[in-house]
Write an enzyme that holds these catalytic residues in place. Structure first.
Site, PDB file in Angstrom:
ATOM      1  N   LYS A  13       0.832  -1.212   0.000  1.00  0.00           N
ATOM      2  CA  LYS A  13       0.000   0.000   0.000  1.00  0.00           C
ATOM      3  C   LYS A  13       0.867   1.263   0.000  1.00  0.00           C
ATOM      4  O   LYS A  13       0.611   2.204  -0.742  1.00  0.00           O
ATOM      5  CB  LYS A  13      -0.925   0.013   1.234  1.00  0.00           C
ATOM      6  CG  LYS A  13      -1.851  -1.190   1.321  1.00  0.00           C
ATOM      7  CD  LYS A  13      -2.784  -1.097   2.512  1.00  0.00           C
ATOM      8  CE  LYS A  13      -2.130  -1.261   3.864  1.00  0.00           C
ATOM      9  NZ  LYS A  13      -1.614  -2.619   4.159  1.00  0.00           N
ATOM     10  N   ARG A 126      11.574  -5.779   5.172  1.00  0.00           N
ATOM     11  CA  ARG A 126      11.310  -4.374   4.836  1.00  0.00           C
ATOM     12  C   ARG A 126      12.201  -3.435   5.654  1.00  0.00           C
ATOM     13  O   ARG A 126      12.416  -3.647   6.842  1.00  0.00           O
ATOM     14  CB  ARG A 126       9.833  -4.050   5.122  1.00  0.00           C
ATOM     15  CG  ARG A 126       9.493  -2.597   4.887  1.00  0.00           C
ATOM     16  CD  ARG A 126       8.021  -2.385   4.706  1.00  0.00           C
ATOM     17  NE  ARG A 126       7.273  -2.514   5.959  1.00  0.00           N
ATOM     18  CZ  ARG A 126       5.948  -2.344   6.032  1.00  0.00           C
ATOM     19  NH1 ARG A 126       5.245  -2.089   4.949  1.00  0.00           N
ATOM     20  NH2 ARG A 126       5.340  -2.479   7.187  1.00  0.00           N
ATOM     21  N   ARG A 170      -0.091  -8.412  14.034  1.00  0.00           N
ATOM     22  CA  ARG A 170      -0.659  -7.522  13.004  1.00  0.00           C
ATOM     23  C   ARG A 170      -1.453  -8.325  11.979  1.00  0.00           C
ATOM     24  O   ARG A 170      -2.515  -7.888  11.526  1.00  0.00           O
ATOM     25  CB  ARG A 170       0.465  -6.730  12.305  1.00  0.00           C
ATOM     26  CG  ARG A 170       1.069  -5.678  13.222  1.00  0.00           C
ATOM     27  CD  ARG A 170       2.361  -5.110  12.669  1.00  0.00           C
ATOM     28  NE  ARG A 170       2.175  -4.433  11.404  1.00  0.00           N
ATOM     29  CZ  ARG A 170       3.148  -4.237  10.509  1.00  0.00           C
ATOM     30  NH1 ARG A 170       4.364  -4.688  10.739  1.00  0.00           N
ATOM     31  NH2 ARG A 170       2.898  -3.600   9.402  1.00  0.00           N
TER      32      ARG A 170
END
Ligand code: AMP
Length: 212
Positions: A13, A126, A170
């Site tokens: 996103k 990431r 998450r």
């Protein structure tokens, strides 16, 4: 046109939003980024949000919705991308009210679909620039010099919530709270499913078509 981008953590996103900002001059409204900025500035909201974010839990709706409304008041007619909000159906309903109150609409809800088994690798690898927010991946797209942002020279680090145990929480929050938004936007005839696998530009191409 105003859109919202949703999907599991690690679906891309933020990456796709950055391209939309650069190429379409849309305003990026990311609740995750807003919370991280508040934490950096050590505001009361930031300190409160941090308690939840560090554990991978969703920040309470009462805090999150008010923060989004503040951004709506500064839009001045610019098209926007909502990224990471709404995160559950209650926030989706609150968003409807906020939009009505500010005479705004969301034209499409783009769901970035990536299989769950791909997400852990994406998230643990990431890395993000603390200065400009650019994202990297240790193997798929590392910065030219380790730890240094190609774009601004800022330091590139791992987000505190991109550690494996926090990621598990998450992903659970996503399954329980965010995934039901797919049906919510399907019923509203706004849902568009985007295949989030493949190269960044391929995914962007699918999104761009939806803006026509
Ligand atoms: P993100 O950058 O979108 O992955 O968000 C990072 C973290 O910020 C999430 O794990 C949540 O703790 C918090 N967060 C971001 N957006 C929301 C939201 N709409 N509602 C509740 N918590 C949020």
């Amino acid at each position: 046109m105003n859109i919202l981008l949703f999907g599991p953590p690690g679906a891309g996103k933020g990456t796709q939003s950055a391209l939309l900002v650069e190429r379409k001059r849309m305003k990026h409204i990311s609740t995750g980024d807003l919370f991280r900025a508040a934490i950096k500035n050590q505001t009361r909201l930031g300190l409160e949000a941090r308690k939840y974010m560090d554990k991978g839990q969703l920040v309470p709706d009462s805090i999150t919705i008010g923060m989004v409304e503040e951004v709506f008041m500064t839009l001045n007619g610019q098209s926007f991308i909502l990224d990471g909000f709404p995160r559950n159906v209650a926030q989706g309903e609150a968003l409807e009210n906020l939009l009505k109150g500010h005479d705004l609409t969301i034209d499409k809800a783009l769901f970035l679909e990536v299989p769950i088994d791909q997400l852990m690798g994406r998230l643990t690898g990431r890395r993000v620039c603390t200065a400009c927010g650019a994202t990297y991946h240790v193997t798929a797209s590392p910065p030219k010099k380790e730890g240094v942002c190609d774009k601004c020279g800022g330091s590139v680090i791992q987000r505190a919530d991109d550690k494996e145990d926090v990621i598990r929480t998450r992903l659970m929050a996503y399954e329980e709270s965010t995934k039901p938004l797919k049906d919510y936007y399907k019923s509203a005839n706004k849902l568009v499913v985007i295949n989030g696998l493949g190269a960044t530009e391929e995914v962007y191409g699918q999104i761009e078509k939806q803006l026509l």
